[in-house]
Design a protein around this motif. Structure first.
Motif, PDB file in Angstrom:
ATOM      1  N   GLY A  16       0.875  -1.387   0.086  1.00 58.50           N
ATOM      2  CA  GLY A  16      -0.038   0.108   0.059  1.00 58.50           C
ATOM      3  C   GLY A  16       0.840   1.264  -0.275  1.00 58.50           C
ATOM      4  N   ARG A  17       1.990   1.202   0.708  1.00 61.72           N
ATOM      5  CA  ARG A  17       2.932   2.380   0.892  1.00 61.72           C
ATOM      6  C   ARG A  17       3.311   2.722  -0.389  1.00 61.72           C
ATOM      7  N   GLN A  18       3.863   1.362  -1.099  1.00 62.04           N
ATOM      8  CA  GLN A  18       4.598   1.455  -2.448  1.00 62.04           C
ATOM      9  C   GLN A  18       3.835   2.124  -3.528  1.00 62.04           C
ATOM     10  N   TYR A  19       2.345   1.628  -3.502  1.00 61.08           N
ATOM     11  CA  TYR A  19       1.382   2.296  -4.360  1.00 61.08           C
ATOM     12  C   TYR A  19       1.250   3.590  -4.151  1.00 61.08           C
ATOM     13  N   ALA A  20       0.850   3.955  -3.005  1.00 63.39           N
ATOM     14  CA  ALA A  20       0.427   5.486  -2.564  1.00 63.39           C
ATOM     15  C   ALA A  20       1.822   6.242  -3.145  1.00 63.39           C
ATOM     16  N   ASP A  21       3.085   5.901  -2.951  1.00 62.66           N
ATOM     17  CA  ASP A  21       4.146   6.767  -3.523  1.00 62.66           C
ATOM     18  C   ASP A  21       4.338   6.839  -4.848  1.00 62.66           C
ATOM     19  N   LEU A  22       4.000   5.669  -5.492  1.00 62.15           N
ATOM     20  CA  LEU A  22       3.857   5.674  -6.914  1.00 62.15           C
ATOM     21  C   LEU A  22       2.851   6.789  -7.385  1.00 62.15           C
ATOM     22  N   ARG A  23       1.862   6.684  -6.805  1.00 60.93           N
ATOM     23  CA  ARG A  23       0.569   7.821  -7.020  1.00 60.93           C
ATOM     24  C   ARG A  23       1.244   9.182  -7.124  1.00 60.93           C
ATOM     25  N   VAL A  24       1.609   9.232  -5.949  1.00 58.97           N
ATOM     26  CA  VAL A  24       2.147  10.775  -5.789  1.00 58.97           C
ATOM     27  C   VAL A  24       3.232  11.060  -6.815  1.00 58.97           C
ATOM     28  N   LYS A  25       4.019  10.280  -6.992  1.00 58.90           N
ATOM     29  CA  LYS A  25       5.160  10.512  -8.300  1.00 58.90           C
ATOM     30  C   LYS A  25       4.712  10.646  -9.532  1.00 58.90           C
ATOM     31  N   LEU A  26       3.543   9.841  -9.899  1.00 57.50           N
ATOM     32  CA  LEU A  26       2.960  10.197 -11.144  1.00 57.50           C
ATOM     33  C   LEU A  26       1.946  11.689 -11.080  1.00 57.50           C
ATOM     34  N   TYR A  27       1.409  11.832 -10.231  1.00 54.00           N
ATOM     35  CA  TYR A  27       0.628  13.206 -10.022  1.00 54.00           C
ATOM     36  C   TYR A  27       1.769  14.262 -10.092  1.00 54.00           C
ATOM     37  N   ILE A  28       2.499  14.310  -9.535  1.00 55.29           N
ATOM     38  CA  ILE A  28       3.811  15.206  -9.486  1.00 55.29           C
ATOM     39  C   ILE A  28       4.210  15.480 -11.020  1.00 55.29           C
ATOM     40  N   GLU A  29       4.261  14.453 -11.642  1.00 55.21           N
ATOM     41  CA  GLU A  29       4.845  14.377 -13.227  1.00 55.21           C
ATOM     42  C   GLU A  29       3.909  14.930 -13.921  1.00 55.21           C
ATOM     43  N   GLU A  30       2.582  14.689 -13.716  1.00 53.86           N
ATOM     44  CA  GLU A  30       1.537  15.181 -14.397  1.00 53.86           C
ATOM     45  C   GLU A  30       1.384  16.683 -14.287  1.00 53.86           C
ATOM     46  N   ILE A  31       1.496  17.073 -13.005  1.00 56.62           N
ATOM     47  CA  ILE A  31       1.416  18.677 -12.641  1.00 56.62           C
ATOM     48  C   ILE A  31       2.703  19.375 -13.351  1.00 56.62           C
ATOM     49  N   LYS A  32       3.900  18.952 -13.200  1.00 54.57           N
ATOM     50  CA  LYS A  32       4.874  19.464 -13.820  1.00 54.57           C
ATOM     51  C   LYS A  32       4.582  19.521 -15.498  1.00 54.57           C
ATOM     52  N   ASN A  33       3.991  18.530 -16.070  1.00 52.46           N
ATOM     53  CA  ASN A  33       3.584  18.548 -17.538  1.00 52.46           C
ATOM     54  C   ASN A  33       2.561  19.733 -17.789  1.00 52.46           C
ATOM     55  N   HIS A  34       1.657  19.622 -16.810  1.00 48.82           N
ATOM     56  CA  HIS A  34       0.533  20.864 -17.079  1.00 48.82           C
ATOM     57  C   HIS A  34       1.496  22.250 -16.903  1.00 48.82           C
ATOM     58  N   ILE A  35       2.237  22.361 -16.010  1.00 48.16           N
ATOM     59  CA  ILE A  35       2.884  23.642 -15.966  1.00 48.16           C
ATOM     60  C   ILE A  35       3.820  24.106 -16.937  1.00 48.16           C
ATOM     61  N   GLU A  36       4.393  23.022 -17.631  1.00 51.33           N
ATOM     62  CA  GLU A  36       5.345  23.216 -18.660  1.00 51.33           C
ATOM     63  C   GLU A  36       4.380  23.740 -19.911  1.00 51.33           C
ATOM     64  N   THR A  37       3.241  23.006 -20.125  1.00 49.75           N
ATOM     65  CA  THR A  37       2.518  23.230 -21.228  1.00 49.75           C
ATOM     66  C   THR A  37       1.796  24.646 -21.054  1.00 49.75           C
ATOM     67  N   PHE A  38       1.401  25.026 -19.972  1.00 49.86           N
ATOM     68  CA  PHE A  38       0.824  26.267 -19.700  1.00 49.86           C
ATOM     69  C   PHE A  38       2.058  27.405 -19.979  1.00 49.86           C
ATOM     70  N   ARG A  39       3.102  27.394 -19.421  1.00 48.75           N
ATOM     71  CA  ARG A  39       4.259  28.159 -19.905  1.00 48.75           C
ATOM     72  C   ARG A  39       4.541  28.199 -21.279  1.00 48.75           C
ATOM     73  N   GLN A  40       4.481  27.068 -22.089  1.00 49.06           N
ATOM     74  CA  GLN A  40       4.631  27.184 -23.338  1.00 49.06           C
ATOM     75  C   GLN A  40       3.481  28.184 -24.113  1.00 49.06           C
ATOM     76  N   GLU A  41       2.423  28.252 -23.809  1.00 51.18           N
ATOM     77  CA  GLU A  41       1.254  28.749 -24.252  1.00 51.18           C
ATOM     78  C   GLU A  41       1.131  30.439 -24.044  1.00 51.18           C
ATOM     79  N   GLU A  42       1.957  30.824 -22.988  1.00 46.69           N
ATOM     80  CA  GLU A  42       2.044  32.293 -22.687  1.00 46.69           C
ATOM     81  C   GLU A  42       2.641  33.065 -23.677  1.00 46.69           C
TER      82      GLU A  42
END
Length: 69
Positions: free
Chosen positions: A43-69
């Protein structure tokens, strides 16, 4: 279970479709797999993986937003 075992009630676990190792589509109740085999370590490993994937997704959204500016 990785947060607190005392708040887990295994007697209420619902058994879902175990096709493909429990990775099939959710059944009509929204359940897949057999949670009775769950443990705190996995459960801890799965939760850690979910957090890691969410962080990557947020970073991708931020990068996309910056490119649109």
């Amino acid at each position: 279970m990785s947060i607190s075992k005392k708040h887990v009630r295994p007697n209420l676990f619902g058994i879902g479709d175990t096709i493909k190792g429990g990775n099939a589509q959710l059944d009509r109740r929204g359940v897949s797999g057999n949670p009775r085999k769950a443990n705190a370590k996995d459960g801890r490993q799965y939760a850690d993986l979910r957090v890691k994937l969410y962080i990557e997704e947020i970073k991708n959204h931020i990068e996309t937003f910056r490119q649109e500016e």
